[in-house]
Design a protein around this motif. Structure first.
Motif, short mmCIF file in Angstrom:
data_model
loop_
_atom_site.label_atom_id
_atom_site.label_comp_id
_atom_site.label_asym_id
_atom_site.label_seq_id
_atom_site.Cartn_x
_atom_site.Cartn_y
_atom_site.Cartn_z
N UNK A 147 0.83 -1.23 -0.20
CA UNK A 147 -0.13 -0.09 0.05
C UNK A 147 0.67 1.23 0.08
N UNK A 148 2.09 1.19 0.61
CA UNK A 148 3.03 2.43 0.60
C UNK A 148 3.38 2.55 -0.90
N UNK A 149 3.45 1.64 -1.82
CA UNK A 149 3.92 1.86 -3.16
C UNK A 149 2.71 2.46 -3.95
N UNK A 150 1.49 1.96 -3.70
CA UNK A 150 0.30 2.63 -4.19
C UNK A 150 0.07 3.92 -4.05
N UNK A 151 0.28 4.12 -2.51
CA UNK A 151 0.05 5.56 -2.08
C UNK A 151 1.03 6.61 -2.94
N UNK A 152 2.34 6.13 -2.93
CA UNK A 152 3.30 6.82 -3.59
C UNK A 152 3.00 6.94 -5.01
N UNK A 153 2.65 5.79 -5.50
CA UNK A 153 2.53 6.12 -7.21
C UNK A 153 1.12 6.97 -7.36
N UNK A 154 0.32 7.22 -6.60
CA UNK A 154 -0.93 7.86 -6.54
C UNK A 154 -0.59 9.48 -6.89
N UNK A 187 -1.65 27.46 -14.66
CA UNK A 187 -0.47 27.66 -13.58
C UNK A 187 -0.79 27.04 -12.41
N UNK A 188 -2.15 26.63 -11.90
CA UNK A 188 -2.55 25.82 -11.15
C UNK A 188 -2.15 24.49 -11.13
N UNK A 189 -2.27 23.99 -12.15
CA UNK A 189 -1.94 22.42 -12.75
C UNK A 189 -0.62 22.41 -12.82
N UNK A 190 0.29 23.32 -13.40
CA UNK A 190 1.77 22.99 -13.39
C UNK A 190 2.28 22.91 -12.07
N UNK A 191 1.92 23.72 -11.10
CA UNK A 191 2.33 23.70 -9.78
C UNK A 191 2.28 22.26 -8.97
N UNK A 192 1.55 21.58 -9.35
CA UNK A 192 1.07 20.00 -8.98
C UNK A 192 2.17 19.22 -9.31
N UNK A 193 2.80 19.33 -10.61
CA UNK A 193 3.49 18.49 -11.17
C UNK A 193 4.96 18.27 -10.21
N UNK A 194 5.55 19.31 -9.88
CA UNK A 194 6.75 18.90 -9.08
C UNK A 194 6.43 18.60 -7.72
N UNK A 195 5.41 19.04 -7.21
CA UNK A 195 5.03 18.78 -5.76
C UNK A 195 4.77 17.03 -5.87
N UNK A 196 3.94 16.81 -6.93
CA UNK A 196 3.78 15.07 -7.05
C UNK A 196 4.83 14.40 -7.16
N UNK A 197 5.76 14.78 -7.94
CA UNK A 197 6.94 14.18 -8.09
C UNK A 197 7.88 13.81 -6.90
N UNK A 198 8.05 15.13 -6.18
CA UNK A 198 8.53 15.11 -4.92
C UNK A 198 8.04 14.11 -3.74
N UNK A 199 6.70 14.46 -3.68
CA UNK A 199 5.87 13.47 -2.78
C UNK A 199 6.25 12.12 -3.06
N UNK A 200 6.02 11.54 -4.42
CA UNK A 200 6.34 10.38 -4.73
C UNK A 200 7.62 9.69 -4.54
N UNK A 201 8.67 10.57 -4.74
CA UNK A 201 9.96 10.29 -4.42
C UNK A 201 10.19 9.89 -3.07
N UNK A 202 9.84 10.84 -2.17
CA UNK A 202 9.75 10.75 -0.60
C UNK A 202 9.02 9.38 -0.25
N UNK A 203 7.94 9.20 -0.84
CA UNK A 203 7.11 7.95 -0.55
C UNK A 203 8.04 6.52 -0.89
#
Length: 437
Positions: A39-46, A130-146
């Motif tokens: 579930x940790x991998x699924x959470x991060x892949x999300x 720009x609201x959507x562009x902001x989510x891209x680096x945030x999502x990548x960083x969160x996935x990497x940490x997970x």
């Protein structure tokens, strides 16, 4: 967004709706599947999926691509929400879960308060992509940490109930669609077909799941008291929250003539108090159990309806008091309630229980939307009340709605009183779940 894509405002609202529909529909399936996988991998892949959806939404390609991108975002959000509570259960011992979820309420409140402000600034300066562009680096960083930090989680060997999960997904999708049509049109006929399909799906689900030990409607959801009481309480809370919030902005705008920025400040009172009281609730639950914070929270939620019910026609101060009391009540209730549910869930079914808790939120919202629209009518100002007629006084209907919300809050209190007064640290074994004791 409507202007750039050359669609009407009513059409562009599906940008929000499609996201919610996909997320709510996938929660039952993902909760069932995640318990069998990591579930940790699924959470991060999300987060990766959410970032991909954000990238597609930011790219120029027309309204169809935007809707598809939002569906992808909804899929990623469902992967996250189906496992977020389970990850808290896995990462924190029982004595710290309330604290962890209490801190989570601060994050939720901060996002609720800062999102519209920051988003509005970004949209005015750089445009809505720009609201959507902001989510891209945030999502990548969160996935990497997970992927780097989350360890391997306990897995279940029970089979996945795909038929039951699909039936539950269809049921939720149909009911949510009916609620959306009802809210936006105020015409019951528009909601009859999806509502009927949802009820039929619910009937099939009840028949199919009867006696199935590994179904999506697992016996632990209604046989284990902390989980059953917690889910019932959560359903009532979100029904009250949605039913009470929907007409407030409408009444403050059309009845009190308040400007939109002032309305936004009034509505922000609730998440402020939610964030302030959440950590206190978690601290109390970890030491003394969930009885007192959930009970007191339910009392405050009940008292939040009094300013609108009592006296003359509601004024701005009444809604400020209502928001403060309900926010404080929600802050005390949510962290303790969620920690109590997840602590009672067995490790190999924690994603299932967590996804159902997330799903309960949307079922409560559906009930709240239906209740608000039935009593207050269409909320765009063209129809004044459920009795039909623009000239009708909305105050009696508003008071009746808040009276019913008060009764539902009292039902929350009754459910809270079913909890043990003192904390009981007794993880329920799977054998007990199977026997229903």
């Amino acid at each position: 967004m409507a202007s750039d894509n050359e669609v009407t405002l009513a059409t562009v609202q599906w940008v929000v709706t499609i996201y919610l529909l996909v997320m709510a529909g996938l929660l039952p399936v993902l909760g069932n599947v995640s318990d069998r996988l990591n579930r940790g991998k699924i959470y991060s892949a999300g987060f990766l999926v959410f970032a991909l959806g954000s990238l597609l939404a930011a790219l120029p390609g027309g309204f169809a691509l935007l809707l598809a991108a939002r569906a992808v975002q909804g899929c990623g959000a469902a992967m996250i929400m189906a496992n977020s509570q389970a990850m808290v259960r896995f990462m924190f011992p029982d004595k710290e879960r309330g604290k962890a979820l209490g801190i989570n309420t601060i994050v939720m409140s901060a996002g609720t308060l800062s999102g519209p402000t920051i988003g509005g600034f970004m949209m005015n300066v750089w445009g809505w992509p720009s609201l959507f562009w902001t989510n891209v680096p945030i999502g990548l960083i969160a996935a990497a940490f997970g992927y780097l930090w989350f360890p391997e989680t306990e897995r279940s060997r029970r089979p996945v109930d795909f038929v039951g999960s699909l039936a539950l997904a269809v049921c939720v999708l149909c009911l949510f669609t009916a609620a959306v049509f009802f809210e936006r049109t105020g015409v019951p006929g528009m909601a009859v077909v999806p509502a009927g399909a949802g009820l039929l799906s619910a009937g099939f689900l009840a028949f199919y799941e009867r006696g199935r030990p590994n179904g999506v409607i697992d016996p632990i959801l209604y046989r284990v008291r902390p989980i059953a009481v917690g889910n019932l309480s959560a359903f009532l809370y979100y029904a009250v929250q949605t039913a009470a919030q929907i007409p407030q902005a409408f009444y403050m705008r059309s009845g009190l003539g308040l400007p939109i920025p002032v309305i936004g400040l009034v509505l922000a009172v609730q998440p402020v108090f939610l964030g302030l009281l959440g950590p206190l609730s978690g601290w109390s639950r970890d030491r003394y159990g969930a009885f007192w914070p959930t009970s007191l929270g339910s009392v405050l939620c009940t008292l939040s309806t009094v300013p609108v019910i009592a006296g003359g026609a509601p004024v701005t101060a009444d809604f400020i008091w209502a928001g403060a009391l309900f926010g404080a009540g929600g802050g005390l209730f949510l962290a303790s309630n969620n920690a109590d549910i997840m602590s009672a869930a067995p490790g190999d079914k924690s994603s299932l229980v967590g996804s159902m808790l997330a799903l309960i939120r949307y079922l409560g919202m559906i009930a709240g939307i239906a209740l608000a629209v039935l009593l207050v009518g269409h909320l765009d100002g063209e129809q004044g009340s459920a009795s039909g007629g623009a000239a009708a006084d909305p105050v009696p209907h508003l008071r009746l709605l808040f009276c019913l919300c008060g009764l539902l809050s009292l039902a929350m209190l009754a459910a809270a009183l079913l909890r043990p007064i003192r904390k009981q640290v007794k993880p329920v074994s799977q054998s007990r779940h199977a026997s229903g004791n």
